[in-house]
Design a protein around this motif. Sequence first.
Motif, mmCIF file in Angstrom:
data_model
loop_
_atom_site.group_PDB
_atom_site.id
_atom_site.type_symbol
_atom_site.label_atom_id
_atom_site.label_comp_id
_atom_site.label_asym_id
_atom_site.label_seq_id
_atom_site.Cartn_x
_atom_site.Cartn_y
_atom_site.Cartn_z
ATOM 1 N N SER A 22 0.228 -37.665 6.829
ATOM 2 C CA SER A 22 0.614 -36.868 8.144
ATOM 3 C C SER A 22 0.230 -36.547 9.050
ATOM 4 O O SER A 22 0.323 -36.000 10.220
ATOM 5 C CB SER A 22 1.592 -36.149 7.367
ATOM 6 N N ARG A 23 -1.129 -36.064 9.029
ATOM 7 C CA ARG A 23 -2.165 -35.741 9.738
ATOM 8 C C ARG A 23 -3.499 -35.698 9.589
ATOM 9 O O ARG A 23 -3.941 -35.966 8.414
ATOM 10 C CB ARG A 23 -2.112 -33.928 9.525
ATOM 11 N N ASP A 25 -6.398 -34.091 9.530
ATOM 12 C CA ASP A 25 -7.115 -33.435 8.796
ATOM 13 C C ASP A 25 -6.229 -32.708 7.376
ATOM 14 O O ASP A 25 -7.351 -32.423 6.569
ATOM 15 C CB ASP A 25 -6.755 -31.667 9.509
ATOM 16 N N HIS A 26 -5.435 -33.383 7.020
ATOM 17 C CA HIS A 26 -5.262 -33.520 5.276
ATOM 18 C C HIS A 26 -6.045 -34.936 4.951
ATOM 19 O O HIS A 26 -6.289 -34.419 3.604
ATOM 20 C CB HIS A 26 -3.585 -34.587 5.428
ATOM 21 N N PHE A 60 -0.423 -41.415 14.725
ATOM 22 C CA PHE A 60 -1.442 -40.663 14.728
ATOM 23 C C PHE A 60 -1.973 -41.742 16.518
ATOM 24 O O PHE A 60 -1.805 -42.678 17.123
ATOM 25 C CB PHE A 60 -3.011 -41.707 14.764
ATOM 26 N N ARG A 80 6.700 -43.035 13.667
ATOM 27 C CA ARG A 80 6.605 -41.879 12.542
ATOM 28 C C ARG A 80 8.287 -41.751 11.709
ATOM 29 O O ARG A 80 8.493 -42.419 10.498
ATOM 30 C CB ARG A 80 6.812 -40.390 12.393
#
Length: 95
Positions: A22-23, A25-26, A60, A80
């Motif tokens: 979802s991001r 950094d995740h 992204f 999304r």
Amino acid sequence: MRSAGTIFAALEEARNLIVVGSRIDHLHKNWVNYEYTSYFHKMMRDGRDKRRIFTILPDFPHDSKPPAPLSDFQYFKCPRHSLASDLQRLLESLG
């Protein structure tokens, strides 16, 4: 919440790993990285033809890619709003 033993048992049995980020950094979080890296190492031991990794990156940027080793395998970018239908198509294609 599932126990670590349950997660690792599922990773041992899985023929396919689908990572949905979802991001970005995740995807770098320690526990997430540990799970896909563990699966990757198991895949290398068993042979790449027996296990596969797919990464889905909703919303992204065009020039972004997942971290290694995920970037070495198929990854898909999608809006999304179409994530559910795109994921459903991937699951159906895997049988």
